[in-house]
Design an enzyme around this catalytic site. Structure first.
Site, mmCIF file in Angstrom:
data_model
loop_
_atom_site.group_PDB
_atom_site.id
_atom_site.type_symbol
_atom_site.label_atom_id
_atom_site.label_comp_id
_atom_site.label_asym_id
_atom_site.label_seq_id
_atom_site.Cartn_x
_atom_site.Cartn_y
_atom_site.Cartn_z
ATOM 1 N N GLY A 351 5.299 -4.894 -5.571
ATOM 2 C CA GLY A 351 4.416 -3.775 -5.826
ATOM 3 C C GLY A 351 5.127 -2.497 -5.433
ATOM 4 N N THR A 352 6.166 -2.118 -6.198
ATOM 5 C CA THR A 352 7.153 -1.133 -5.749
ATOM 6 C C THR A 352 7.753 -0.420 -6.955
ATOM 7 O OG1 THR A 352 7.718 -2.599 -3.913
ATOM 8 C CG2 THR A 352 9.306 -0.883 -4.418
#
Length: 531
Positions: A351-352
């Site tokens: 989640g980046t």
């Protein structure tokens, strides 16, 4: 195709963010200005992967040397192991290595740590910026206020997060998420659909006008404190006011006559450093491709064993440079046999966003920021349009582990920027986002570049493998030819065509005669641009 540029380049996972960075370069901004304009834009156009309420790490080449910035936040002062672990047994130590399974719940207030990204933007700009700080927010504010068409990969991930949110129940701190991040009564925006977030536009304006002061001691901090108090959160205004970024020295690992630089803990970059140091002692060109792949997988397992044992808040972590001592690396190298080892720890999810930029003066930036696990905690501050990260998930409950949950502490972090040099001269910034995949992606991009002679676009587009956990290995279809041999060696092989399983990367290399060549992840929506 790779992008060749005579003066400067930007590469991100979103074309609108790349364009924002390029605008900053063409206005006379530095590579840091370009990276920040892109990073702020990404909080709007890729909101599930990063945001105002997330963390940031960066490596900057200033024309002479490297600088590292740890802009990750700490746990609230009120967060203790007793609060988290009442009735929850500590995870097994596996011989001292942390099992990276969540010690804290992944949503709601409990895993929320202080967001470090706004301070990181400010601190990078203060040291390396040329343009006025507020100018770097122009495109992001315009997209948040006026809307933008959502891109395909973002829409897919957004839909998954909205479906998850619907299953979380009706805790009061989760209620704002649907109001801000869904449309038409509860669905995610579709690809090509226009989405806006006026409250976020106002928040970005406050950060821009105050140099992030509004976030840590002003209006936004007051609102966060009040919301936490009213909905059961531990985060306070004092926690926000106490936050500070830390300048750190990047750590080098040797590989094929080059230096691969990672940041020290609390990031997991040491996993890539150990793996590359091991692989540097093998003549990979002299062995069969299947054997080469097997050794790379086994090396990254050993790297992760070290990371899961040692990575923690810098004040608690051991000195990781000793892990790269030649005699120790030699012992690890000799331990790699013909059979797959079981591996240690559980995978940490992603989640980046990762981005990089370079300018005409030779400044280059490797930057990564994240809210983690798809919209982070799903706690969204009413009236301000942004959510908070859930990085507390990275803590351990094992009281003997340096990463055990505690007040005012930085947790194990998955996000890691990287930089490549040769004999001290810069080659360029690179990175691959994707939780547990990130150090593995670094190993693969470096190998494709230095072992196989690929340009950045080829290296990013090459088929990837992903060590999941234990003996489980996932292969993209382009590596299916190796499946039989890997299975014979004891690997549990799965062919997985889902591009999101293999991370999204960017890279920019300096050309020998001046200028740059850049590549962008073909599995994502983004692009590289130059001028």
């Amino acid at each position: 195709m790779p992008v060749y540029a005579p003066r400067g380049a930007v590469a991100t996972s979103q074309p609108l963010a790349t364009a924002a960075g390029l605008v900053a370069l063409r206005r006379g901004g530095s590579a840091v200005d370009a990276a920040l304009a892109a990073a702020v834009a990404l909080t709007v156009v890729q909101p599930g992967s990063n945001g105002i309420g997330g963390d940031l790490f960066a490596i900057v080449w200033d024309g002479t040397r490297l600088h590292g910035l740890n802009a990750s936040g700490r746990s609230p002062a009120a967060l203790t192991r007793d609060i988290v672990g009442a009735g929850v047994p500590a995870p097994p130590s596996h011989g001292g290595a942390q099992a990276v399974a969540p010690a804290l719940p992944s949503r709601g207030w409990l895993p929320v740590t202080v967001p470090g990204a706004p301070a990181g933007w400010r601190d990078l700009h203060a040291r390396f910026g040329r343009l006025p700080f507020a100018v770097l927010f122009d495109d992001a504010i315009a997209y948040a206020a006026g809307g933008f068409p959502v891109s395909p990969r973002v829409a897919t991930a957004w839909g998954s997060s909205v479906a998850l949110h619907a299953s979380l129940g009706d805790a009061p701190e989760l209620a704002e998420f649907a109001k801000v991040f869904t449309v038409d009564g509860g669905r995610a925006p579709r690809a090509g659909e226009r989405w806006s977030n006026p409250d976020m536009a106002r928040t970005l304006g406050l950060i821009a006008e105050t140099g992030a002061g509004a976030f840590y001691t002003g209006e936004i901090a007051v609102a966060l404190d009040a919301y936490a108090r009213s909905t059961g959160g531990l985060l306070t205004g004092d926690d926000l006011a106490a936050h500070a970024s830390v300048w750190v020295e990047p750590v080098p690992a040797s590989y094929r006559g080059h230096e691969v630089w990672e940041l020290p803990p609390n990031g997991q970059g040491i996993a890539a450093s150990v793996a590359l140091s091991i692989l540097d002692g093998f003549d990979l060109a002299a062995i069969a491709p299947e054997e080469r792949l097997h050794r790379r997988i086994e090396a990254i397992k050993l790297g992760f064993a070290d990371a899961h044992r040692c990575v923690a808040d810098p004040s608690c972590a051991p000195d990781v440079t000793g892990l790269l001592a030649a005699d120790r690396v030699g012992v690890l190298r000799a331990s790699i046999g013909d059979r797959a080892a079981p591996g240690v720890g559980e995978p940490a999810r992603g989640g980046t966003v990762y981005l990089c930029a370079a300018d005409a003066d030779g400044t280059m930036v490797s930057l990564i920021q994240s809210t983690y696990l798809g919209f982070g905690s799903h706690v969204v501050l009413p009236g301000y349009g942004f959510g908070l990260q859930n990085r507390g998930v990275g803590f351990s409950l094992d009281p003997a582990h340096p990463n055990v949950v505690a007040p005012g502490k930085r947790p194990y972090h998955t996000i890691v920027p990287a930089f490549l040099t040769r004999a001290g001269a810069p080659v360029g910034p690179f990175g691959v986002m994707g939780g547990h995949l990130q150090p593995q992606g670094h190993v693969q991009v470096v190998g494709a570049t230095l072992d196989d002679g690929m340009d950045p676009q080829e290296a990013l587009g090459a088929p990837r493998w992903y060590w999941h956990a234990g003996r489980s290995v996932r292969l993209e279809p382009g590596l299916a030819w190796a499946a039989t041999d890997l299975a014979r060696r004891g690997h549990e092989v799965e062919i997985d065509a889902d591009p999101s399983a293999y991370g999204y990367g960017q890279a920019i290399w300096r050309l020998p005669d001046g200028g740059y060549v850049a590549g962008s992840e073909p599995r994502a929506d983004g692009c590289a641009m130059g001028y």
